[in-house]
Design an enzyme around this catalytic site. Structure first.
Site, PDB file in Angstrom:
ATOM      1  CE  LYS A 170      -3.480   2.811   0.586  1.00  0.00           C
ATOM      2  NZ  LYS A 170      -4.671   3.029  -0.184  1.00  0.00           N
ATOM      3  CE  LYS A 238      -3.770   7.570   6.953  1.00  0.00           C
ATOM      4  NZ  LYS A 238      -4.040   6.174   6.561  1.00  0.00           N
TER       5      LYS A 238
HETATM    6  P1  NAP Z   1     -12.885   8.108   7.679  1.00  0.00           P
HETATM    7  O1  NAP Z   1     -14.092   8.348   6.841  1.00  0.00           O
HETATM    8  O2  NAP Z   1     -12.254   9.236   8.414  1.00  0.00           O
HETATM    9  O3  NAP Z   1     -13.270   6.917   8.681  1.00  0.00           O
HETATM   10  C1  NAP Z   1     -12.456   6.478   9.713  1.00  0.00           C
HETATM   11  C2  NAP Z   1     -13.368   5.899  10.770  1.00  0.00           C
HETATM   12  O4  NAP Z   1     -12.574   5.343  11.809  1.00  0.00           O
HETATM   13  C3  NAP Z   1     -14.271   6.965  11.412  1.00  0.00           C
HETATM   14  O5  NAP Z   1     -15.595   6.477  11.474  1.00  0.00           O
HETATM   15  C4  NAP Z   1     -13.655   7.153  12.776  1.00  0.00           C
HETATM   16  O6  NAP Z   1     -14.580   7.458  13.776  1.00  0.00           O
HETATM   17  C5  NAP Z   1     -13.067   5.799  13.046  1.00  0.00           C
HETATM   18  N1  NAP Z   1     -11.956   5.908  13.992  1.00  0.00           N
HETATM   19  C6  NAP Z   1     -10.816   6.596  13.828  1.00  0.00           C
HETATM   20  N2  NAP Z   1     -10.012   6.461  14.878  1.00  0.00           N
HETATM   21  C7  NAP Z   1     -10.676   5.642  15.741  1.00  0.00           C
HETATM   22  C8  NAP Z   1     -10.377   5.129  17.014  1.00  0.00           C
HETATM   23  N3  NAP Z   1      -9.220   5.429  17.617  1.00  0.00           N
HETATM   24  N4  NAP Z   1     -11.286   4.339  17.593  1.00  0.00           N
HETATM   25  C9  NAP Z   1     -12.459   4.040  16.990  1.00  0.00           C
HETATM   26  N5  NAP Z   1     -12.804   4.500  15.773  1.00  0.00           N
HETATM   27  C10 NAP Z   1     -11.923   5.291  15.161  1.00  0.00           C
HETATM   28  O7  NAP Z   1     -11.711   7.473   6.819  1.00  0.00           O
HETATM   29  P2  NAP Z   1     -11.821   6.463   5.581  1.00  0.00           P
HETATM   30  O8  NAP Z   1     -11.752   7.250   4.318  1.00  0.00           O
HETATM   31  O9  NAP Z   1     -12.923   5.487   5.807  1.00  0.00           O
HETATM   32  O10 NAP Z   1     -10.410   5.730   5.713  1.00  0.00           O
HETATM   33  C11 NAP Z   1     -10.190   4.636   6.585  1.00  0.00           C
HETATM   34  C12 NAP Z   1      -8.820   4.011   6.254  1.00  0.00           C
HETATM   35  O11 NAP Z   1      -8.839   3.574   4.880  1.00  0.00           O
HETATM   36  C13 NAP Z   1      -7.642   5.011   6.369  1.00  0.00           C
HETATM   37  O12 NAP Z   1      -6.529   4.344   6.870  1.00  0.00           O
HETATM   38  C14 NAP Z   1      -7.427   5.449   4.926  1.00  0.00           C
HETATM   39  O13 NAP Z   1      -6.104   5.867   4.700  1.00  0.00           O
HETATM   40  C15 NAP Z   1      -7.766   4.178   4.169  1.00  0.00           C
HETATM   41  N6  NAP Z   1      -8.203   4.370   2.776  1.00  0.00           N
HETATM   42  C16 NAP Z   1      -9.100   5.350   2.458  1.00  0.00           C
HETATM   43  C17 NAP Z   1      -9.488   5.506   1.116  1.00  0.00           C
HETATM   44  C18 NAP Z   1     -10.455   6.590   0.699  1.00  0.00           C
HETATM   45  O14 NAP Z   1     -10.588   6.838  -0.506  1.00  0.00           O
HETATM   46  N7  NAP Z   1     -11.161   7.237   1.601  1.00  0.00           N
HETATM   47  C19 NAP Z   1      -8.969   4.668   0.130  1.00  0.00           C
HETATM   48  C20 NAP Z   1      -8.094   3.663   0.503  1.00  0.00           C
HETATM   49  C21 NAP Z   1      -7.711   3.516   1.827  1.00  0.00           C
HETATM   50  P3  NAP Z   1     -15.276   8.923  13.867  1.00  0.00           P
HETATM   51  O15 NAP Z   1     -16.446   8.798  12.931  1.00  0.00           O
HETATM   52  O16 NAP Z   1     -15.636   9.063  15.277  1.00  0.00           O
HETATM   53  O17 NAP Z   1     -14.226   9.919  13.422  1.00  0.00           O
END
Ligand code: NAP
Length: 291
Positions: A170, A238
């Site tokens: 990744k 990040k």
């Molecule tokens: P996001 O929408 O910010 O979702 C992250 C979720 O994790 C949120 O619901 C957050 O809760 C929860 N969270 C974060 N820290 C936590 C903790 N300590 N304890 C419990 N829950 C926690 O992000 P995302 O886009 O889904 O991305 C998630 C992962 O996938 C990341 O590592 C990102 O780099 C990766 N990713 C993302 C994409 C993309 O296009 N978005 C593509 C590939 C990979 P809250 O709702 O309370 O903040």
């Protein structure tokens, strides 16, 4: 199968929904309870902590933001380790540090729990349509056991190697994407400042060696000045921090990735962290007086 899902954000929620649609029983935990609503309406059990998920599910998926978040979910006060028992499996699909991943896998192994790192590429659309690319690290036997579930989430599923190998893949993905965004941004800025229609330059380049998914998708966003995410600057910054921290530890020079990381830093500083990372073009435009 009895599955757990922790982290129900942009990516996690549609992924959990796809597992639920495949007929699996789900125990879910979202830090903000509202993120669990859709799943609970469809029959999932809402848990108030990761530990409560560990008390029920055989295989537990994690999709949170960063390394410290995964550490908290696994090792924290109400974390998985409080209730995990031998034979359960933890699948971390967040994008985090490969070094920390190996450490967490070791920690879980002391409890007889196997871990897979399985970060994804393909964005929100891929999560919704179950077309993600999934890069997996961990034991072959565990991979084969979880593979039918990965097939409900993605299309290109590759077992890359042992613990941490998925996160290394990744990181490689994020280097290529960031450096290519930088290259596309430079090319389109060059075209504009040369008084040539940048959209036609993109059309011309798409058919040759310079053509790429990034030229297609991010190039279009740059031309349209439309930076609705997509993949946010904040997350790309990040990911490059993870890349550069690991490169530092390994003593590897990554000059192009470093440059891209600086441009993402500058976007964060100018309040653009929630934009799509195609907004890197804005830094070049500002630096060269391009509108
Ligand atoms: P996001 O929408 O910010 O979702 C992250 C979720 O994790 C949120 O619901 C957050 O809760 C929860 N969270 C974060 N820290 C936590 C903790 N300590 N304890 C419990 N829950 C926690 O992000 P995302 O886009 O889904 O991305 C998630 C992962 O996938 C990341 O590592 C990102 O780099 C990766 N990713 C993302 C994409 C993309 O296009 N978005 C593509 C590939 C990979 P809250 O709702 O309370 O903040």
């Amino acid at each position: 199968m009895k599955l757990g899902f922790i982290g129900l954000g942009i990516m996690g929620r549609p992924m959990a929904i796809n597992l639920q649609r495949a007929g699996h029983a789900l125990w879910v935990h979202g830090r903000r309870p509202v993120t669990m609503d859709v799943l609970v309406e469809a029959g999932a059990v809402a848990c108030s902590s990761a530990a409560d998920v560990a008390a029920q599910a055989e295989i537990i998926f994690i999709m949170v933001s960063d390394t410290a978040d995964v550490e908290q979910v696994i090792l924290g006060e109400h974390g998985l380790m409080q209730r995990l028992q031998s034979g359960q499996i933890v699948v971390d699909m967040s994008t985090i540090s490969p070094v920390a991943t190996r450490r967490l896998a070791q920690e879980l192994a002391t409890r007889g729990v196997d871990m897979l790192d399985a970060p994804v590429s393909g964005g929100e659309v891929g999560a919704i349509n179950a077309t993600l690319s999934i890069m997996v690290g961990g034991k072959e036997k565990t991979f084969q056991h979880v593979k039918p579930l990965f097939e409900k989430l993605g299309k290109n599923i590759v077992h890359v190697g042992d613990h941490g190998a998925g996160q290394v893949a990744k990181a490689c993905n994020q280097i290529v994407v960031a450096v290519t965004i930088e290259a596309v941004a430079e090319a389109l800025t060059f075209a504009r400042r040369s008084g040539v229609d940048a959209a036609r330059v993109r059309d011309a380049l798409m058919g040759g060696f310079a053509g790429s998914k990034v030229m297609e998708v991010h190039g279009k966003r740059m031309l349209d000045n439309d930076f609705k995410p997509g993949f946010k600057v904040r997350l790309h910054q990040k990911d490059l921090r993870i890349v550069l921290e690991n490169a530092h530890q390994l003593g590897i020079a990554l000059p192009a990735a470093s440059l891209a990381a600086q441009h993402l830093n500058a976007l964060m500083g100018s309040g653009d962290g929630e934009l799509d990372s195609a907004a890197m073009v804005k830094i070049l435009e500002r630096a060269s007086g391009t509108k």
